[in-house]
Design an enzyme around this catalytic site. Structure first.
Site, short mmCIF file in Angstrom:
data_model
loop_
_atom_site.label_atom_id
_atom_site.label_comp_id
_atom_site.label_asym_id
_atom_site.label_seq_id
_atom_site.Cartn_x
_atom_site.Cartn_y
_atom_site.Cartn_z
N CYS A 18 -0.57 0.28 -16.24
CA CYS A 18 -1.72 0.32 -16.85
C CYS A 18 -1.55 1.47 -18.00
O CYS A 18 -0.75 2.45 -17.64
CB CYS A 18 -2.90 0.87 -15.85
N CYS B 241 -8.38 -7.18 -3.04
CA CYS B 241 -8.27 -6.54 -4.23
C CYS B 241 -6.94 -6.67 -4.88
O CYS B 241 -6.16 -6.87 -4.64
CB CYS B 241 -8.31 -5.08 -3.80
FE1 SF4 Z 1 -7.92 2.45 -13.40
FE2 SF4 Z 1 -7.17 4.50 -14.84
FE3 SF4 Z 1 -5.68 3.50 -12.90
FE4 SF4 Z 1 -5.73 2.50 -15.01
S1 SF4 Z 1 -4.86 4.51 -14.89
S2 SF4 Z 1 -5.78 1.38 -13.19
S3 SF4 Z 1 -7.59 2.59 -15.70
S4 SF4 Z 1 -7.57 4.24 -12.32
#
Ligand code: SF4
Ligand code: SAH
Length: 350
Positions: A109, A102
């Site tokens: 993010c 992974c």
């Molecule tokens: Fe995925 Fe949401 Fe985590 Fe970003 S914040 S990595 S979009 S689960």
């Protein structure tokens, strides 16, 4: 910072080597050595002046390791360091048929999902395609793997930190590079890209002529409730996501997958199961249920095993193809972004 040669396809590398006034066959040797995880100093097939010329201008391996943690179930988590000091993580899972890795696609993010540790500090930066590839190359070398048939990693999932479709160009270049015949050559059919549902990019992806698996993080069948746990849902409605999935299927003939993290009392009731069945029944799709990996930064709780199996039973009874993913690496901060978050807290830096 020096340009990283792992960012380039074999054809692009040939041009670079010829521009350095070297014979083009050298590109084949260099490409292989780079994808085996070698630094320039270890490329003993090359003359010393050539190695020096390359290292003056370019970087070979952009990813190094800070630490790895092994779970009692065999899952191994890697904390990687990038050249600018940023850290990312990757998770290696051992299945009967081989290893699945992974990988992360961004540092942090910006999607800010309520249950996820990766989004806690927002987006720091996109990974270059050579950095995403560097994660795969590092772990393949760590497992004593080679290229092509000698590779040790069979499957790749883009489910680490980051939203792959928010780093679109680098992600697509990575998908092409990691499946290049001269390199590690992982079959695109064994690669799954997970997205929080960035609809325009899903359409773009369907036109790339790739045969990868598309996975969408759904987590609720109701737009209003989805918005509460996934801010990106304010921009793209579930009906738009389903249309984009259909377009993907039409173009590629590949069944798509929905990820559904079971959050206790939030999205795991009979009402949710019924709505999922209504929305998804008859579609060429599969639902992958995941028990939430609880993170200490929020109060969300996982459905219990019993509740999770009950939810699975409801979906199956309603005619959906569904599975409950087995828990992996819980004792080592298994969820996306958790290990990196712990590291940042300990060091007091990002
Ligand atoms: Fe995925 Fe949401 Fe985590 Fe970003 S914040 S990595 S979009 S689960
Ligand atoms: N950004 C992409 C891919 C990375 S996240 C996406 O959201 O799809 C990969 C998967 O991990 C997603 O399905 C996400 O919802 C899930 N995930 C994130 N945090 C989690 C947690 N704490 N427990 C279980 N799954 C989690």
């Amino acid at each position: 910072m020096k340009d990283c040669l792992l960012n380039y396809s074999f054809e692009q590398l040939k041009t670079i080597i010829v521009d350095l006034e070297e014979k083009s066959f050298r590109a084949g040797q260099i490409f292989k050595a780079l994808h085996l995880g070698l630094e320039f100093s270890d490329m003993t097939e090359l003359s010393k002046p050539l190695r020096e010329k390359l290292s003056e201008k370019y970087c070979a391996q952009p990813v190094t390791i800070i630490k790895s943690l092994k779970s009692v179930d065999g899952t191994e988590k890697f904390l990687f360091k990038l050249r600018d000091g940023n850290v990312i993580e990757g998770v290696l899972m051992k299945y009967k048929y081989g290893y699945t890795l992974c990988v992360s696609t961004q540092v942090g993010c910006r999607m800010g999902c309520a249950f996820c540790a990766s989004g806690l500090n927002g987006l720091i930066r996109n990974l270059e395609c050579g950095e995403i590839l560097g994660e795969v190359i590092f772990v393949n070398k760590y497992l004593n793997g080679g290229l092509g048939d000698k590779r040790r990693i069979i499957n790749i999932v883009l489910m680490g930190s980051g939203e792959p479709l928010d780093n679109y160009d680098n992600t697509v270049s990575f998908l092409k590079l990691v499946s290049e015949p001269n390199g590690i050559n992982i079959s695109q059919r064994n690669i799954s890209l997970s997205t929080s549902g960035i609809v325009p990019k899903m359409y773009e992806l369907s036109k790339e002529n790739l045969s990868i698996n598309l996975t969408v993080s759904l987590h609720s069948p109701f737009d209003e409730e989805r918005e509460l746990i996934m801010p990106v849902a304010k921009a793209y409605k579930i009906s738009e996501i389903l249309d984009a999935c259909s377009a993907y299927f039409k173009k590629t003939g590949r069944r798509y997958i929905f990820e559904y993290v079971l959050i206790r009392g939030n999205n795991d009731t009979q009402r949710h199961a019924n709505a999922l069945i209504t929305k998804l029944k008859g579609r060429p799709c599969h639902v992958n249920l995941i028990r939430l990996n609880e993170v200490k930064e929020n109060d969300l709780k996982s459905a219990t095993d019993k509740e999770a199996y009950r939810f699975l039973g409801l979906l199956e009874k309603g005619g959906l193809s569904a599975t409950l993913r087995r828990r992996m690496g819980e004792d080592i901060d298994g969820a996306c972004g958790q290990l990196r978050q712990r590291y940042i807290e300990e060091k007091g830096e990002i």
